[in-house]
Write an enzyme that holds these catalytic residues in place. Structure first.
Site, PDB file in Angstrom:
ATOM      1  N   GLU A 131     -22.641  -0.581  17.509  1.00  0.00           N
ATOM      2  CA  GLU A 131     -21.307  -0.943  17.048  1.00  0.00           C
ATOM      3  C   GLU A 131     -20.285   0.132  17.415  1.00  0.00           C
ATOM      4  OE1 GLU A 131     -20.633  -4.258  14.946  1.00  0.00           O
ATOM      5  OE2 GLU A 131     -21.864  -4.094  16.737  1.00  0.00           O
ATOM      6  N   THR A 184     -11.496  -6.749  18.644  1.00  0.00           N
ATOM      7  CA  THR A 184     -11.849  -6.020  17.427  1.00  0.00           C
ATOM      8  C   THR A 184     -11.104  -4.697  17.317  1.00  0.00           C
ATOM      9  OG1 THR A 184     -14.038  -7.042  17.397  1.00  0.00           O
ATOM     10  CG2 THR A 184     -13.752  -5.034  16.111  1.00  0.00           C
TER      11      THR A 184
END
Length: 310
Positions: A131, A184
């Protein structure tokens, strides 16, 4: 040569009021990985399908291979190699944990090939490395439920403290992914760095109410608690007709409605599968009227997490 094929699920992060600390897994969509052990040391990606050419094949730049390399370095296994085929079965940039699903599939695959050397909980920090590579911050609200299944609460990041939460019976999730671009990284940069104390108090109460509702199997309490006064007001700007979509979802019987992760996917909880389908149908019809294509998914909460499929 040993090989394995693994599926890992999409996830809904934040769950409206729990920014970076709450998430749950769903049955669909998800990603698949085929992994083989080879005699030549090193981790390589030999194939990626379903990404439209967006993802890097370079091992150090892809979240799947990079996380697997971190895993191997940690356990001291560098005398063999790993070949990875990645099959994207879910949209990139959807707010459904696309990078998380790929990363978790890879970690679950290598751990399974090595006779489950680490526990599922031990895999979470390696997935967080993926991530970090994908969006600049190693949050766990996607990867933890993808690894562990079900609902999870990240009580603390330093030290990492993850708690599995109960899943209410009969709870269904309706997800709609509008075909609009919400990266994102950009969505995270929009978030305020400081909040008012009165807003924080509201948010704390809602998070506590949501967790209590999960333990009490109280769907009405869950619905009342799923309100976000900190992040949603900003991120909703990026989603066409967000508040209209929320109104329509509630008219169809939704328990709650909100943004999945950083968006643009939206999701609603429903008390049964048919209601969830009614919600996705209504939202998709409205988006079609706005000339926006969309994908829809209806799922119970996935309590298993990743699984071997071949």
């Amino acid at each position: 040569m040993k090989s394995i094929k693994v599926f890992a699920p999409a996830t809904v992060a934040n769950v409206v009021c729990g920014f970076d600390v709450l998430g749950f897994a769903v049955d669909a969509p998800g990603d698949e990985v085929i992994m083989r052990l080879t005699e030549k040391p090193g981790v390589v990606i030999t194939k990626i399908e379903g990404d439209g050419g967006k993802l890097p094949l370079a091992a150090e730049k892809n979240t799947v291979s990079a996380s697997v390399q971190h895993y191997l370095n940690h356990i001291g296994c560098n005398h063999f190699g790993v070949e990875i085929e990645l099959y994207k079965k879910m949209p990139i940039g959807s707010g459904l944990g696309s990078s998380s699903a790929s990363t978790v599939a890879g970690l679950f695959a290598i751990n399974s090939l090595l006779d489950n050397y680490l526990t599922p909980m031990d895999l979470v920090p390696f997935a967080m490395k993926g991530e970090e590579l994908a969006c600049g911050f190693g949050h766990a609200d996607n990867v933890a439920p993808a690894v562990l299944g079900g609902f999870v609460l990240i009580r603390s990041y330093e030290p990492l403290d993850i708690i599995k939460l109960p899943v209410p019976k009969g709870l269904y999730c309706a997800i709609v992914f509008p075909d609009v671009d919400v990266p994102t990284r950009d969505a995270r940069q929009m978030i305020r760095s400081k909040v008012l104390l009165k807003d924080a108090v509201i948010q704390w109460g809602n998070i506590a109410g949501l967790v209590s509702g999960l333990f009490m199997n109280d769907l009405d309490l869950i619905g009342r608690s799923m309100q976000d006064v900190l992040v949603e007001p900003t991120r909703s700007i990026l989603i066409p007709d967000f508040y209209k979509l929320r109104e329509m979802a509630h008219e169809q019987g939704a328990i709650s409605f909100g943004i999945s992760g950083s968006g643009p996917s939206v999701f609603a909880f429903a008390k049964d599968e048919q209601t969830a389908h009614n919600i996705t149908n209504k939202i998709q019809q409205h988006l079609t009227g706005l000339h926006i294509n969309s994908n829809a998914y209806v799922s119970a909460v996935n309590e298993q997490g990743p699984k071997i499929i071949g």
